[in-house]
Motif scaffolding. Structure first.
Motif, PDB file in Angstrom:
ATOM      1  N   ILE A   3       0.837  -1.201   0.000  1.00 13.97           N
ATOM      2  CA  ILE A   3       0.000   0.000   0.000  1.00 13.97           C
ATOM      3  C   ILE A   3       0.872   1.251   0.000  1.00 13.97           C
ATOM      4  O   ILE A   3       0.592   2.219  -0.700  1.00 13.97           O
ATOM      5  N   LYS A   4       1.949   1.233   0.771  1.00 17.75           N
ATOM      6  CA  LYS A   4       2.856   2.379   0.834  1.00 17.75           C
ATOM      7  C   LYS A   4       3.515   2.619  -0.530  1.00 17.75           C
ATOM      8  O   LYS A   4       3.614   3.761  -0.994  1.00 17.75           O
ATOM      9  N   LYS A   5       3.945   1.547  -1.201  1.00 21.12           N
ATOM     10  CA  LYS A   5       4.554   1.675  -2.519  1.00 21.12           C
ATOM     11  C   LYS A   5       3.543   2.198  -3.536  1.00 21.12           C
ATOM     12  O   LYS A   5       3.870   3.032  -4.376  1.00 21.12           O
ATOM     13  N   LEU A   6       2.328   1.706  -3.453  1.00 19.22           N
ATOM     14  CA  LEU A   6       1.281   2.175  -4.364  1.00 19.22           C
ATOM     15  C   LEU A   6       0.966   3.653  -4.131  1.00 19.22           C
ATOM     16  O   LEU A   6       0.781   4.408  -5.089  1.00 19.22           O
ATOM     17  N   ALA A   7       0.926   4.048  -2.877  1.00 24.92           N
ATOM     18  CA  ALA A   7       0.667   5.455  -2.555  1.00 24.92           C
ATOM     19  C   ALA A   7       1.793   6.341  -3.089  1.00 24.92           C
ATOM     20  O   ALA A   7       1.531   7.427  -3.626  1.00 24.92           O
ATOM     21  N   GLN A   8       3.023   5.888  -2.972  1.00 26.26           N
ATOM     22  CA  GLN A   8       4.162   6.639  -3.501  1.00 26.26           C
ATOM     23  C   GLN A   8       4.086   6.742  -5.026  1.00 26.26           C
ATOM     24  O   GLN A   8       4.351   7.790  -5.602  1.00 26.26           O
ATOM     25  N   GLU A   9       3.718   5.633  -5.657  1.00 27.44           N
ATOM     26  CA  GLU A   9       3.597   5.629  -7.116  1.00 27.44           C
ATOM     27  C   GLU A   9       2.473   6.561  -7.571  1.00 27.44           C
ATOM     28  O   GLU A   9       2.622   7.287  -8.559  1.00 27.44           O
ATOM     29  N   ILE A  10       1.378   6.567  -6.852  1.00 26.93           N
ATOM     30  CA  ILE A  10       0.262   7.463  -7.174  1.00 26.93           C
ATOM     31  C   ILE A  10       0.696   8.914  -7.040  1.00 26.93           C
ATOM     32  O   ILE A  10       0.395   9.744  -7.901  1.00 26.93           O
ATOM     33  N   ASP A  11       1.400   9.242  -5.977  1.00 28.62           N
ATOM     34  CA  ASP A  11       1.894  10.610  -5.789  1.00 28.62           C
ATOM     35  C   ASP A  11       2.845  11.014  -6.910  1.00 28.62           C
ATOM     36  O   ASP A  11       2.776  12.128  -7.432  1.00 28.62           O
ATOM     37  N   LYS A  12       3.728  10.089  -7.283  1.00 27.23           N
ATOM     38  CA  LYS A  12       4.674  10.357  -8.357  1.00 27.23           C
ATOM     39  C   LYS A  12       3.922  10.621  -9.666  1.00 27.23           C
ATOM     40  O   LYS A  12       4.209  11.590 -10.385  1.00 27.23           O
ATOM     41  N   LEU A  13       2.970   9.787  -9.982  1.00 25.43           N
ATOM     42  CA  LEU A  13       2.190   9.942 -11.210  1.00 25.43           C
ATOM     43  C   LEU A  13       1.349  11.215 -11.189  1.00 25.43           C
ATOM     44  O   LEU A  13       1.194  11.885 -12.218  1.00 25.43           O
ATOM     45  N   ARG A  14       0.825  11.565 -10.027  1.00 24.61           N
ATOM     46  CA  ARG A  14       0.035  12.794  -9.901  1.00 24.61           C
ATOM     47  C   ARG A  14       0.909  14.015 -10.185  1.00 24.61           C
ATOM     48  O   ARG A  14       0.508  14.928 -10.918  1.00 24.61           O
ATOM     49  N   LYS A  15       2.124  14.024  -9.649  1.00 22.82           N
ATOM     50  CA  LYS A  15       3.048  15.134  -9.887  1.00 22.82           C
ATOM     51  C   LYS A  15       3.445  15.214 -11.359  1.00 22.82           C
ATOM     52  O   LYS A  15       3.516  16.296 -11.937  1.00 22.82           O
TER      53      LYS A  15
END
Length: 80
Positions: A3-15
């Motif tokens: 979940i933490k990795k997915l959240a980081q990936e989502i933040d990266k993609l959002r930016k």
């Protein structure tokens, strides 16, 4: 962990998406400015708009929100 990795990936993609949107808007605004200036030159009787554009200091030319050249620059000789 996942979940933490997915959240980081989502933040990266959002930016990345926000940056891409800013870049796209900037390109669209530049195209609109170029088109407006080219049309103004053509309307003013320029025979070769590419040559006239090359002589202009594009940093001194601005376009308002309606897509028209700002009045103070339109008849100014300090554009060259």
């Amino acid at each position: 962990m996942i979940i933490k990795k997915l959240a980081q990936e989502i933040d990266k993609l959002r930016k990345e998406n926000e940056q891409t949107a800013k870049d796209y808007q900037s390109k669209i605004a530049q195209q609109a400015k170029d088109f407006t200036i080219s049309n103004a030159l053509k309307d003013a009787g320029a025979k070769n708009t590419k040559a006239a554009l090359a002589l202009l200091d594009m940093d001194k030319v601005s376009v308002n929100e309606e897509g028209q050249l700002r009045e103070r620059f339109y008849n100014s000789y300090d554009l060259f």
